[in-house]
Design an enzyme around this catalytic site. Structure first.
Site, short mmCIF file in Angstrom:
data_model
loop_
_atom_site.label_atom_id
_atom_site.label_comp_id
_atom_site.label_asym_id
_atom_site.label_seq_id
_atom_site.Cartn_x
_atom_site.Cartn_y
_atom_site.Cartn_z
N ASN A 1 0.71 -1.18 0.15
CA ASN A 1 -0.08 0.05 0.10
C ASN A 1 0.95 1.02 -0.09
O ASN A 1 1.60 1.30 0.99
CB ASN A 1 -0.92 -0.06 1.25
CG ASN A 1 -1.72 1.29 1.47
OD1 ASN A 1 -2.56 1.44 0.48
ND2 ASN A 1 -1.57 2.28 2.20
N GLU A 2 0.72 1.96 -1.05
CA GLU A 2 1.40 3.15 -1.19
C GLU A 2 2.96 3.07 -0.78
O GLU A 2 3.38 3.77 0.00
CB GLU A 2 0.89 4.18 -0.28
CG GLU A 2 -0.71 4.70 -0.74
CD GLU A 2 -1.46 5.48 0.19
OE1 GLU A 2 -0.97 5.61 1.20
OE2 GLU A 2 -2.56 5.95 -0.19
N THR A 3 3.60 2.28 -1.48
CA THR A 3 4.96 2.14 -1.44
C THR A 3 5.70 1.90 -2.64
O THR A 3 4.87 2.14 -3.68
CB THR A 3 5.15 0.68 -0.37
OG1 THR A 3 6.57 0.64 -0.06
CG2 THR A 3 4.83 -0.39 -0.94
N GLY B 1 -1.90 -1.27 -3.47
CA GLY B 1 -2.56 0.13 -3.33
C GLY B 1 -1.47 1.33 -3.77
O GLY B 1 -0.83 1.84 -3.09
N GLU C 1 0.58 12.15 5.50
CA GLU C 1 0.13 11.14 4.69
C GLU C 1 -0.41 11.49 3.35
O GLU C 1 -1.28 12.33 3.42
CB GLU C 1 -0.92 10.47 5.58
CG GLU C 1 -1.90 9.44 4.56
CD GLU C 1 -1.08 7.89 4.50
OE1 GLU C 1 -1.62 7.28 3.71
OE2 GLU C 1 -0.15 7.85 5.36
#
Length: 1014
Positions: free
Chosen positions: A412-414, A438, A931
């Site tokens: 996720n978001e990496t 993600g 974030e």
């Protein structure tokens, strides 16, 4: 393999869920001993643990603790305690274990668990979201007793970006097998069309090569045996060998959302004609295709993913969610019309997948949040490189047989080249499912997963449709149950940096001025509640989200953030303490549905429904003020009646801004009734009425009742009502609880994101917008169980009434409600009530500033002492300025960030928040967490500062963004602490977690007030 998945048509085959037969698996949850805190030598068999607490698993010790803004978990993980703890359990080795293979299995331990048996270290598993097992066969052969010890280390915080819980939060098992048996997770089932293929891994733990017969039988959903095949193989000593089987099923009963048919494959092993193992594997027969032009197809039918993301925790129950509550929450989402759940951002417990199989819910099974550090002390920071391959492999083997699992997510978001290896490993372990993430490493993914960036206006118009694309985290809207604003609110302002959709205000000026506090009560201007009208958002409304899923053919669907509210992630979005939770769910922390739930239901379900919002109790609104009344319905037409008079019929539309039927209704007390019609016939209706001040409480059960025997749990709803039984939507009085019989309060909740009272085994709780939740569990003994609930009721600030009622209610939870004589005595002078005090016979008046205390007597025995204060500084606030500054976007305050070498100062003027950072003559730094729930890109940082550096034109400080450092020059302001300027700097932010650090160069630096990101 990657290219195979990126073809125009992607075929995914069936799945199944494997579990050993009942004779081989025994629950190991009961009667563990527990102590909080590290203890040297606690793994030793001879340790005296007689004073340790005895409990049953699953268990989460963090949720049992006190909330505190000083707890190291902080706002990211919900302000609860973490630390190190030990579990121990000593058993007598049964004679039936001798000569067998014995394993102890853990469904989930958070985190850094180390397990010993009789002082022998069995192993360590750092990842808190993985299932694992250890072989104890040698000890079982040589020992009469075994003492298990488990050390759980969740001390370094924050260990994630959301609440994780701490401890053995899932089930434990003992698995006993003969020496030749089916290996753990050794059955792998695939189907295509009418064909079922089964691989069986046979393990030989003897010291000699052994021949075995393997028999597989297929049993249909009605229990009829369809086919049986038998084959032979030889397995080398200490080795595992695979045997494959193929079956043809004529006219199979397909697994689908509305028909979750489950077959069974019964696998038996025989050695010299003697049965040595039986494994029953549930599976479903279904074919899935993924097409770039149209998304997902199941059994030849195009279906959009109408999904939600969910974390592990369940509010007051923490991460150790009871089986019954887990099923309730999944079925609750199904009733909303949800057909898919993303396990954000980690695998769930094995039971979760079993329930999804049975209920008919698709699962996006996600393994990791990041492939590197995202929270200060998370798995990515310390363990990913060493452990990812083993954890991913164990996860795939465990979950690849569930019919509910339709797609894997590896992050996720990496970012990083490692994404290629993760995808390749998934394909190797299970070539039947595509892999996504993600918004991470899309060049490696079979399916492109988009997070918040896909919500921007115009993004869908650029969707090419050359690869399967879905919203892995879409959309982001926030709302508090029972709270309303008619003015649209955007997290980053409008238009801000997010290119949001324009959502018009519902009225020219704000109608509602009631709130949880005023400006003086906030330590951060982000500390606001969000409206339940579907007009509080980052970029788009929920209605945009629904329309896009339905109408954009190449959009495979999306998973909203989130299904249920969750603990943690409270600082970045909601300004931190006392906010403890994230408010993006369609359902709150206590499993109470928000208005948003019914919006989805109106668009995603067929059973006739109708829902009115807002409530119709507005004691401080001027009569005649026009209030937008929305009605959600999936029927042809809706007619609204006000005090018996029709306000006309309206038809729910298909466009996003027409999904609700709206009437502007001039406020006056009375009844609103919505009647929904199908083909001209009234099929369902809802009526809501204005309520007077709170006077009663009503008790009821949500979900299944308490089981007639054994240990179980039940959810009790407590609703505030007026003296006529109408729901009072501002209820905030405290309810006091007493369980009578062999039961106890497990936890209390109310869904509030700001209530920081302790949950575990509490005896009272304030209501939040009229509702309170009690989780009551039976202890295992026989006998009837009932609950006594009492409250002193009235308006906390006496806005319309100074009357006080005292109400006592009882609810039978198991068995009949026994007769009882209830008497209540009260005092108004602060003294403790006794039977000599005033006996309660009816409502009475009290002046503002009064504390009412009451004693509840049952059959002559004192059972409860109640207390409630009525004063101007109690409860919700009313008649706030409708243009309150809290509605405007603001930066992240330096004084609430992580800092060192500085002190918080309030000596100045014009600063934002509760103060600013003064470095004095020290070296120091301030660190913000940001974030980015959109895509990576260029952003502008605005650093608000003040200072005058003597004879110099300014001062230099160092800015580090995700480790990339640069020097900044801050020109002098007119003076220190009263003249503030903003320094602007352009930076590159990545998706997901970003760390921004501003440091002094040498000693001292400017006063730092806040950081704003645009």
């Amino acid at each position: 393999m990657i290219q195979q998945f990126k073809m125009m048509s992607l075929l995914v085959v069936l799945v199944c869920a494997a579990a050993p037969c009942l004779g081989a698996r025994t629950s190991f949850d009961a009667n563990w001993k527990f102590t909080l805190g590290d203890q040297s030598g606690a793994e030793a068999t001879a340790l005296d643990d007689s004073n340790w607490r005895v409990l049953d698993l699953p268990h989460d010790w963090s949720i049992e603790g006190e909330y505190s803004k000083d707890n190291p978990m902080g706002g990211q993980c919900g302000y609860l305690p973490a630390g190190i703890a030990w579990y121990r359990k000593t058993i007598t080795v049964p004679a039936s274990w001798k000569g067998k293979r014995v394993e102890i299995a853990f469904d989930g331990v958070y985190m850094n668990s180390t397990v010993w048996a009789n002082g022998k270290k069995l192993g360590t598993r750092p990842y808190g979201w993985i299932s694992f097992a250890y072989d104890i066969s040698d000890l079982a052969q040589t020992s009469d007793t075994i003492t298990f010890a488990v050390r759980v280390d969740n001390e370094k915080q924050p260990s994630a970006r959301w609440y994780t819980g701490s401890g053995i939060y899932a089930h434990t098992w003992i698995d006993v097998k003969e020496n030749v048996h089916v290996a753990r997770d050794g059955i792998y089932v695939r189907t295509h069309g009418n064909t079922v293929e089964i691989d069986a891994e046979i393990r030989n733990t003897t010291d000699a090569k052994t021949s075995a017969d393997i028999e597989v039988s297929i049993i249909d959903p009605n229990g009829k045996q369809l086919h049986t095949k038998r084959d032979s193989l030889s397995v080398e000593a200490g080795k595992v060998k695979n045997q494959d089987f193929t079956f043809e099923i004529s006219t199979p009963l397909r697994w689908d959302l509305d028909t979750p048919n489950l077959y069974q494959a019964v696998t038996k092993t025989f050695v010299a004609g003697v049965l040595t193992d039986t494994v029953t594997t549930r599976f479903g027969i279904r074919d899935i295709q993924w097409k770039p032009e149209t998304g997902m197809w199941i059994n030849g039918r195009n279906v959009k993913l109408q999904g939600v993301c969910n974390h592990q925790d369940a509010g007051a129950l923490g991460a150790a969610v009871p089986d019954k509550v887990l099923r309730f929450r999944i079925e609750q989402l199904k009733k909303m019309g949800c057909n898919a759940i993303r396990t954000a951002h980690n695998p769930q417990t094995p039971l979760f997948y079993d329930i999804c199989d049975q209920v008919g819910i698709f699962v996006m099974d996600e393994i990791f949040d990041g492939w590197m550090r995202k929270a200060k002390h998370d798995y990515g920071a310390y363990f990913f490189k060493q452990w990812w391959e083993r954890d991913l492999s164990d996860w795939i083997k465990r979950d690849r047989n569930h019919p509910s699992v339709v797609i894997y997510s590896v992050g996720n978001e990496t970012h990083g080249e490692i994404g290629k290896e993760l995808v390749a490993r998934c394909h190797e372990m299970d070539p039947t499912r595509p892999v996504t993430s993600g918004q991470s490493g899309s060049e490696w993914m079979d399916v492109v997963g988009m997070n918040g960036g896909s919500e921007r206006a115009g993004w869908m118009e650029g969707l090419k449709g050359d690869q399967v694309t879905l919203g892995t985290e879409n959309t982001h809207t926030w709302q508090v149950r029972g709270y309303y604003r008619t003015q649209t609110w955007y997290r980053d302002g409008y238009p801000g940096r997010q290119n949001p959709f324009f959502i018009p205000d519902l009225t020219p000026t704000e109608v509602f001025t009631h709130d949880w506090t005023d400006d003086a009560g906030r330590s951060h201007r982000k500390q606001i509640f969000n409206s339940s009208y579907d007009n509080a958002t980052v970029r788009s409304s929920t209605r945009h989200h629904i329309e896009q899923i339905r109408d954009v053919a190449a959009w495979a669907g999306a998973f909203r953030w989130t299904g249920h509210d969750y603990l943690g992630e409270a600082s970045y979005v909601h300004g931190g303490w006392p906010f403890k939770a994230f408010m993006g769910g369609a359902i709150d922390l206590a499993n109470f549905e928000k208005d948003l739930y019914y919006l989805y239901q109106s668009q995603w379900t067929d059973k006739p429904m109708v829902h009115i919002l807002p409530h119709w109790t507005h004691p401080m609104i001027e009569p005649g003020t026009e209030i937008p009344v929305w009605v959600y319905s999936n029927c042809d037409a809706v007619e609204l009646f006000f005090n018996g008079e029709s306000l006309g019929q309206k038809t729910p539309g298909t466009k996003w801004d027409q999904m609700q039927c709206q009437w502007l209704v001039g406020w006056e007390p009375g009844e609103l009734k919505a009647v929904a019609y199908q083909q001209g016939k009234a099929v369902t209706e809802q009526a809501i009425r204005s309520a007077g001040p709170p006077a009663r409480i009503a008790l009821s059960i949500d979900g299944q009742p308490l089981a007639s025997d054994g240990k179980d749990l039940v959810q009790v709803r407590i609703a505030s009502q007026d003296d006529k039984g109408e729901f009072y939507p501002y209820g905030e009085n405290r309810t006091f609880f007493q369980v009578i019989g062999p039961g106890k309060i497990r936890a209390l909740d109310n869904g509030s994101p700001i209530d920081v009272e302790k949950h575990f085994e509490a005896t009272s709780r304030i209501a939040f917008y009229g509702l309170t939740r009690a989780y009551v569990e039976s202890t295992g003994e026989s006998g009837p169980i009932s609950m006594l609930a009492s409250g002193i009721l009235g308006e906390k600030k006496q806005i319309t009434s100074n009357k006080v009622h005292i109400d006592v209610q009882r609810l039978a939870l198991r068995g009949a409600l026994p007769p009882a004589k209830i008497d209540v005595y009260y005092t108004l002078d602060g003294s403790a009530p006794t039977p000599n005090a005033t006996r309660y016979t009816g409502a009475f008046e009290v002046p503002l500033g009064t504390t009412v205390k009451a004693l509840v007597m049952m059959d002559g025995q004192a059972v409860q002492t109640l207390e409630e204060r009525f004063a101007s500084d109690e409860g919700f606030v009313w008649n706030l300025n409708a243009t309150d500054s809290t509605a405007t976007p603001t930066g992240d305050q330096a004084e609430t960030a992580a800092f060192k070498g500085a002190r918080i100062s309030k000596k100045g003027e014009g600063f934002h928040g509760s103060g600013f950072l003064d470095f004095g003559h020290n070296s120091g730094s301030v660190q913000w967490y940001q974030e980015n729930d959109g895509g990576p890109g260029k952003f502008t940082l605005l650093l608000r500062y003040s200072g005058k550096a003597g004879n110099k034109p300014g001062r230099e400080m160092t800015l580090s963004v995700n480790g990339k450092r640069t020097k900044l020059f801050f020109p002098n302001t007119a003076n220190w602490g009263s003249d503030w300027k903003t320094l602007s700097v352009d930076v590159q932010l990545k998706s997901g977690a970003n760390t921004i650090v501003l440091s002094t160069i040498g000693s001292g630096g400017m006063y730092i007030d806040e950081l704003t990101v645009r």
